[in-house]
Design an enzyme around this catalytic site. Structure first.
Site, short mmCIF file in Angstrom:
data_model
loop_
_atom_site.label_atom_id
_atom_site.label_comp_id
_atom_site.label_asym_id
_atom_site.label_seq_id
_atom_site.Cartn_x
_atom_site.Cartn_y
_atom_site.Cartn_z
N HIS A 115 -30.49 58.04 -40.06
CA HIS A 115 -31.40 56.96 -39.68
C HIS A 115 -32.75 57.61 -39.33
O HIS A 115 -32.77 58.71 -38.77
CB HIS A 115 -30.97 56.23 -38.40
CG HIS A 115 -29.67 55.51 -38.45
ND1 HIS A 115 -28.47 56.13 -38.23
CD2 HIS A 115 -29.38 54.20 -38.61
CE1 HIS A 115 -27.50 55.23 -38.29
NE2 HIS A 115 -28.02 54.05 -38.51
N ASP A 118 -32.75 58.99 -35.84
CA ASP A 118 -31.90 60.14 -35.48
C ASP A 118 -32.65 61.43 -35.73
O ASP A 118 -32.52 62.40 -35.01
CB ASP A 118 -30.65 60.31 -36.37
CG ASP A 118 -29.93 59.06 -36.73
OD1 ASP A 118 -29.85 58.18 -35.87
OD2 ASP A 118 -29.43 58.99 -37.88
C1 XLS Z 1 -22.36 50.98 -37.23
C2 XLS Z 1 -22.67 51.34 -38.61
C3 XLS Z 1 -23.86 52.27 -38.79
C4 XLS Z 1 -24.32 52.27 -40.21
C5 XLS Z 1 -25.69 52.80 -40.43
O1 XLS Z 1 -21.32 50.45 -36.90
O2 XLS Z 1 -21.52 51.89 -39.18
O3 XLS Z 1 -23.56 53.54 -38.35
O4 XLS Z 1 -23.44 52.99 -41.03
O5 XLS Z 1 -26.65 52.10 -39.71
#
Ligand code: XLS
Ligand code: NI
Ligand code: NI
Length: 459
Positions: A115, A118
Site C-alpha cells: 500500500h 506502508d
Molecule cells: C484486508 C485486506 C487488505 C487488502 C489490501 O482485509 O485483505 O489487506 O488485501 O488492501
C-alpha cells in the site's frame, strides 16, 4: 542494501527431508536450533510440466511483513524489528525496504505487494506525501533491479486515515472522495513505474455501519463512478496491468458493498465495469462471507474473472479476519485443484499470484518467525500443488463429474442448451420418456477418494 538485517538466516533452502522436524526435541531447543528450511517447496522442481515457482507465483506483502507490529486490541506490539527505529523518517522507511528485499531474496519469494502508506510515511500535505512516496519508490525500483524481484500489485490505503472514517469513494462528503482520487492516481502511477502486474482496490470502508445514516443506492453509484474514473486513468497513463477488486463482506464496516465474488461481479455488471476488473480472492474473506474458498474461486473462474489470490486462512469458529498463514494442506490442495483445473495461473490469470496477506501470531515475534511463517505457507502450497496434480492424474474425480452430466452431452441435452427446444417441446418429451433412473451424487465416496490419494495407506 549494505547491512544485513536478517543475519540469523543465510538462505532458506530445500532440504528434502523432515528428519529434523521429527526429532521431537523440546520446544525451547527446537526454537533455538531449527533453521527455516523448505521440505516441499523446490522452486525449480516440475509439476505438470512447469516449475513450482511458475505455478505458485508467491508474493510477500509489505504491510504485514514490515508494518505489522503484532499489536491486538488488548495489547501492545510485540514484533522485534531491529531495522526499524519507530520513526516516520525517510531514512527509517528506506532501511525497512532494505530489510524487506533482503527477506525476499533469502526466502526465495519472487514478488511483493504494497500500500502507498506502508512504503512511505504520509506527509502534512498531498504534495509532501507524494514526495515521500517518490523517494521510496525510487529506492524500491533500485532494489528491484538489484534483486530481480517484481511487483505483483500495488494499492492505496483508503481506510486508515481518519478522513476516511465514513468511507472513501462512498463517503457522504466529497472531500474524502477527492483525497481518495489523489491517492489512487499517485498509487497507480507508482505501481506502473515499478512494473506492477496489477493494481488492487480493497474497499475497506466502502460500506456502512448502519442504514439509519446511509443512502446505499447513492453510495454504490459513487463507488462505480470512482472505479470508472480509475479505469480511465489507468488507460490514460498506459498501465496495462490487471485491475483487481478484493471482496470482503465486513470488518471494519458492518457491510461492505464488495461483499463476496457474486455480489462484486453483479456490481461490476450493473455499472458497466465487467471486463475492466478481475477479482483478488482472499481465503479469510471467503470464510467471513460464509463461503468455502473454492466457492469464491469457482464463481470467479466461471465468470472469467479470477485475477489473483490473497493466500491466508482464518480460524474455525472465529468471526474475524485473523489472516493466519495458510498452513492447512487440505485447504491449499483445494485451492490448487481449482486453479489447476482452470488451466493454472498462466492460463486463467497470467498477472495473478499467491500473495501472503498473512500475519504471524502475536507470540511469533522474532524476526526469524517471518521466515518460519512464509516457509510454512510456501511448503503448504507446494504440498497442495503436488496433491492437486495427483488428484488430476488419478482422474476419478474428473471422470465422475463428466459422467454426472453425460445426458447434457447427448443430442437432446445439447439442443436444449443451444436454445433449440421450447418449454412446450420439453414438456412433451417428459411425458414421452416418463421417469428416468437417477444416479447418486456419491459425495462421501468422492471425499474418500481424495483421502486415499492424499494419504499413504499403512504398510
Ligand atoms: C484486508 C485486506 C487488505 C487488502 C489490501 O482485509 O485483505 O489487506 O488485501 O488492501
Ligand atoms: Ni487482502
Ligand atoms: Ni484481509
Amino acid at each position: 542494501m549494505n547491512q544485513e538485517h536478517f543475519s540469523t538466516v543465510s538462505h532458506v533452502q530445500f532440504i528434502g527431508d523432515t528428519a529434523t522436524q521429527r526429532a521431537g526435541a523440546r520446544c525451547a531447543e527446537l526454537t533455538k536450533s531449527s533453521q527455516p528450511a523448505f521440505h516441499h517447496y523446490d522452486a525449480s522442481a516440475h509439476v505438470e510440466g512447469r516449475p513450482m515457482r511458475d505455478h505458485l507465483r508467491f508474493a510477500a506483502c509489505y504491510w504485514h511483513t514490515m508494518r505489522n507490529g503484532l499489536a491486538d486490541p488488548f495489547g501492545a506490539p510485540t514484533a522485534k524489528t531491529p531495522w526499524d527505529d519507530g520513526s516516520d523518517s525517510i531514512d527509517n522507511a528506506t532501511r525497512r525496504a532494505d530489510a524487506f528485499f533482503e527477506f525476499l531474496a533469502k526466502c526465495q519469494i519472487d514478488r511483493w505487494c504494497f500500500h502507498d502508506r506502508d512504503l512511505a510515511p504520509e506527509g502534512e500535505t498531498i504534495a509532501q506525501s507524494e514526495r515521500n512516496l517518490d523517494a521510496l519508490v525510487a529506492h524500491a525500483a533500485s532494489l528491484q533491479s538489484a534483486t530481480g524481484k517484481r511487483l505483483l500489485w500495488g494499492t492505496a490505503n483508503l481506510f486508515s486515515h481518519p478522513r476516511y472514517m465514513h468511507g472513501a469513494a462512498t463517503s457522504p462528503q466529497t472531500g474524502a472522495f477527492l483525497h481518495a482520487c489523489a491517492q489512487v492516481r499517485k498509487a497507480m502511477e507508482v505501481t506502473h513505474a515499478l512494473g506492477g502486474e496489477g493494481y488492487v482496490f480493497w474497499g475497506g470502508r466502502e460500506g456502512y455501519d448502519t442504514l439509519l445514516n446511509t443512502d446505499l443506492a447513492r453510495e454504490r453509484e459513487q463507488l462505480a463512478r470512482f472505479l470508472h474514473m480509475a479505469v480511465e486513468h489507468a488507460r490514460a497513463i498506459g498501465f496495462n496491468g490487471v485491475l483487481l477488486i478484493e471482496p470482503k463482506p465486513h470488518e471494519p464496516t458492518t457491510h461492505q458493498y464488495d461483499s463476496d465474488s457474486e455480489a462484486t461481479l453483479n456490481f461490476l455488471r450493473e455499472f458497466g465495469l465487467m471486463g475492466s476488473f478481475k477479482l483478488n480472492i482472499e481465503t479469510n474473506h471467503a470464510t467471513l462471507a460464509g463461503h468455502a474458498m473454492e466457492h469464491e474461486l469457482a464463481v470467479a473462474i466461471a465468470a472469467n474473472s479470477l485475477g489473483s489470490v490473497d493466500a491466508n486462512m482464518g480460524t474455525a469458529g472465529l468471526g474475524w479476519d485473523t489472516d493466519r498463514f495458510p498452513t492447512d494442506a487440505y485447504l491449499t490442495t483445494r485451492i490448487m485443484l481449482a486453479i489447476l483445473n482452470a488451466g493454472g495461473f498462466e492460463q486463467v490469470s497470467p498477472h495473478g499470484g499467491l500473495n501472503f496477506d498473512a500475519k504471524r501470531r502475536r507470540e511469533s515475534f522474532e524476526p526469524v518467525d517471518l521466515f518460519h511463517a512464509h516457509v510454512a505457507g510456501m511448503d503448504a502450497f507446494a504440498i497442495g500443488l503436488k496433491a492437486a496434480a495427483r488428484i488430476r492424474a488419478d482422474g476419478r474425480l474428473r471422470e465422475f463429474v463428466s459422467a454426472r452430466y453425460a445426458s447434457w452431452e447427448m443430442t437432446l441435452g445439447k439442443e436444449i442448451r443451444a436454445g433449440q427446444r421450447t418449454l412446450e417441446q420439453c414438456a412433451q418429451e417428459a411425458q414421452r420418456i416418463g421417469e428416468t433412473p437417477i444416479a447418486s451424487g456419491r459425495q462421501e465416496m468422492l471425499e474418500a477418494i481424495i483421502n486415499d490419494i492424499l494419504f499413504a495407506r499403512d504398510g
